[in-house]
Design a protein around this motif. Sequence first.
Motif: not given
Lengths: 267, 266
Positions: B119-121, B123, B126, B183, B186, B193-200
């Motif tokens: 899927m895009p993203g 690669i 992270r 780990l 984490i 968070i970085i790529d989708f904007g939210d951790y949950w």
Amino acid sequence: MENSKIFRLIEKTGSVKFFFWLSIIISIHFYTAVMALKAGIDPKFKTLNNHILIDWLKIYGSDHIYITSWLFIAFVLVSLLFINMFARIIIELDNLFDVYMKSNKVLFIKKASVFLVHFSVVMLVVIHFASSVSGYKSQGSVIKKGAVVTHPKNSKGLKCVELKRTADVSAGPRSAPKIVLKDELTNQAFTVPGWNKGFYYRVYADFVPKIIKNPETGKERKVKTIGLKLMVSELNVLIPLIFASFLCFAGLFTHLLMKNRLIAGEK
Amino acid sequence: MEYFAKYTYFFAMMLYASAFFVMYFKKNIKIYSSIKSIFIAALAVHTISLFSYIILCGYVPMHKRTQYMIPRTWGLSIILVYTWIKYESRLLTKIMIFTVLAMFFIGFPVPAPSEFDVMPGFIGIRPFLWFHIYDISVVLFAYCFCLSIAWFLIKHENSEGNAKSLMKRIHSITLWGFVFFTLSQIAGSAWAIIDFGDYWHWKPMHLMSVAIWMFYGAMVHVKYVSGLSKKVLPVMGTIGFLCVMWWGIYHDFSKVIVGYIKGVLS
């Protein structure tokens, strides 16, 4: 302190046995939700992503009783976990103080590492709870240049005046966008992610269904695309979250290091 | 070159299977060195296959069960060879080979490198970190599963000394698996968070992560809980890995179960 009634109560609340059974129940509870979701029992579950918990309960709570009861049980279980862990860290703090007074450095570091892990879990629960009940999430509207996103605290909404996405695929679905929103009420523009009038604005990527028509066959096909949506919080939980994760990592790493060192020492 | 990677992987699996049969049928002959040779050959072939995939695809196979089983079986094979050299335990080795082969069949049919899609993203460093730290934890859970099964069989033979040593290893591996799983979560949260904007996100994958984390968290604490039967840890080790694998197999099986329950209730 050990003999006091309060401490005995704390010891019972923070017991490992209680944690053990509680975590198994939580595990089963979440696993049940996974199975139910995959079986498609209530597709509305995914709408939770477009609202904060409180808003979702107000809008859908009474109509989707399975999800509401699941959420309620999850809330009770996680609250019990929080109480258990909180009691545990009080006990561990007391133990740490004792070991520190006896000047046993190795044991102190080992116990401190366990304390760090438990403390970080308590932090994570608090942070997640705070972010789940505060702020606002946009209700499914995708941010596009020129589009106006509504906001309960801003009756006129926010207009997206600039949206730049990088073409680099490896940058991720969110593609490090630069977004500028204009407050229609005050006519002031601000950059996202960032603060504006007591709210922290950021974007998140979500799968958005889109229907594509094949020009040759005329058949319609449903595909998933990635859209950007707005998330508004009263708290910016990212920094505390990173801090809690770092504590957890540091605690686990030190614990393993000390455990192996102690085993090697015993040999 | 395209099918070289795929068929060397199949060949490695055949070598493991042949080692299994040699161990199964030649019970009374000292076969330590010949089995060791087969294992080393199988691991070498497996490594060549994995690196061929990495070179041809440009990344370590991940994201889909038909792809991520290649590095996972490779990880378990390394432990398998190490276990055979260090402990020479036929029973445990047989269970481990069986698990490697089961994982291979779960990931079957393995696509050739050109058939891989990502899927895009997905690669970049992270997702790479998240996926492969998670892979390590799954390999450790798989090893824990093998030790648990071995514990039951050894216990059945009334071999108390071996059972104790296995129990110690189950405790230790559970802790390592739990640490790597934490780990991975984490790293996964940081990536989200970085790529989708939210951790949950309220979706099965995240709920499943909580379930696995709590389950193995409970397992880590078993030795501190008084009054529990000795069987609890191996039982949990078995159930835990089966649940992780069930998740990997891809979850539509739940529709069958729920459909069955609905049928019974109606």
